[in-house]
Design a protein around this motif. Structure first.
Motif, PDB file in Angstrom:
ATOM      1  N   TRP A 200      21.700 -25.932   0.192  1.00  0.00           N
ATOM      2  CA  TRP A 200      21.277 -26.783   1.307  1.00  0.00           C
ATOM      3  C   TRP A 200      19.920 -27.373   0.983  1.00  0.00           C
ATOM      4  O   TRP A 200      19.040 -26.671   0.457  1.00  0.00           O
ATOM      5  CB  TRP A 200      21.184 -25.954   2.587  1.00  0.00           C
TER       6      TRP A 200
ATOM      7  N   ARG B 173      16.951 -30.131   2.629  1.00  0.00           N
ATOM      8  CA  ARG B 173      16.541 -30.882   3.822  1.00  0.00           C
ATOM      9  C   ARG B 173      16.853 -32.371   3.683  1.00  0.00           C
ATOM     10  O   ARG B 173      17.163 -33.046   4.656  1.00  0.00           O
ATOM     11  CB  ARG B 173      15.047 -30.654   4.086  1.00  0.00           C
TER      12      ARG B 173
ATOM     13  N   GLY C 107      15.787 -21.203   9.595  1.00  0.00           N
ATOM     14  CA  GLY C 107      15.486 -21.534   8.206  1.00  0.00           C
ATOM     15  C   GLY C 107      15.758 -22.997   7.909  1.00  0.00           C
ATOM     16  O   GLY C 107      14.940 -23.678   7.280  1.00  0.00           O
ATOM     17  N   ARG C 108      16.896 -23.479   8.399  1.00  0.00           N
ATOM     18  CA  ARG C 108      17.242 -24.888   8.147  1.00  0.00           C
ATOM     19  C   ARG C 108      16.424 -25.833   9.018  1.00  0.00           C
ATOM     20  O   ARG C 108      15.985 -26.886   8.556  1.00  0.00           O
ATOM     21  CB  ARG C 108      18.745 -25.113   8.395  1.00  0.00           C
ATOM     22  N   SER C 109      16.183 -25.439  10.266  1.00  0.00           N
ATOM     23  CA  SER C 109      15.469 -26.380  11.152  1.00  0.00           C
ATOM     24  C   SER C 109      13.976 -26.417  10.842  1.00  0.00           C
ATOM     25  O   SER C 109      13.342 -27.467  10.977  1.00  0.00           O
ATOM     26  CB  SER C 109      15.705 -26.008  12.625  1.00  0.00           C
ATOM     27  N   ASP C 110      13.407 -25.269  10.396  1.00  0.00           N
ATOM     28  CA  ASP C 110      11.944 -25.187  10.344  1.00  0.00           C
ATOM     29  C   ASP C 110      11.332 -24.787   9.005  1.00  0.00           C
ATOM     30  O   ASP C 110      10.279 -25.294   8.645  1.00  0.00           O
ATOM     31  CB  ASP C 110      11.443 -24.148  11.366  1.00  0.00           C
TER      32      ASP C 110
END
Lengths: 120, 120
Positions: A109, A111, B88-91
């Motif tokens: 993954w 960003r 983890g993905r959002s921030d």
């Protein structure tokens, strides 16, 4: 390596997971040999890529990936690599653990969506 | 963990290899959640141990070991862990790569002979 991440093929492939604790000896010699090993392993048939990091406390993990166990064995038998491992035991490490693994699945993954892949 | 090293059984066992690049956001929240995940995974049935490090550049590798793929799946389905992954993905992460591996062989060396084991 790309920002620390290796660009690897789809599994399955093999990995050498090398966890180590550096002592404070010979930073210069260690650094030069580490760089040389990166240069050398890239010429090793079957080498796919590696990721490596070490914290300020001296504990590090390297994951080096190969297409087969035969390629891992060939890299292990490389004379310059064998000499470097001997220096590791005589001079540079206080402790290491080496694990041979078969990578079965992978998921990534990013960003910015550069490397998104699904898990099987 | 013992000086960074996990005390693990003889292979075979399974590992989740998690490579990640942290951004500079929310060091406090990230640190608290990372500690909570260590606490929580230790209660996860089939968890064997983990090793983790991160360099000053924000690139880190964690190797978390389990007795089976079923235990890895159960940990993945833990609700609090699922919420942490979403944070983890959002921030917290700019990029991560997760690899599921079967550890087939292991070899350890310790300067003081505390943990010496032979390969196979």
């Amino acid at each position: 390596m790309n920002d620390g991440f290796a660009t690897l093929p789809k599994p399955p492939y093999y990995a050498v997971i090398f966890s180590s604790r550096r002592n404070s000896q010979d930073e210069e010699g260690y650094g030069a040999t580490a760089e040389r090993m990166i240069e050398l392993v890239q010429r090793q048939s079957g080498f796919l890529g590696a990721e490596s990091t070490r914290g300020a406390d001296g504990f590090g993990i390297t994951v080096a990936c190969f297409d087969s166990e035969a390629s891992i064995l060939a890299w292990r038998q490389n004379a310059e690599h064998t000499a470097a491992r001997e220096r590791g035991r005589s001079d540079w490490y206080d402790h290491f653990e080496l694990r041979i693994a078969k990578i079965e699945r992978a998921y990534g993954w990013d960003r910015e969506g550069r490397a998104k892949r699904s898990e099987e």
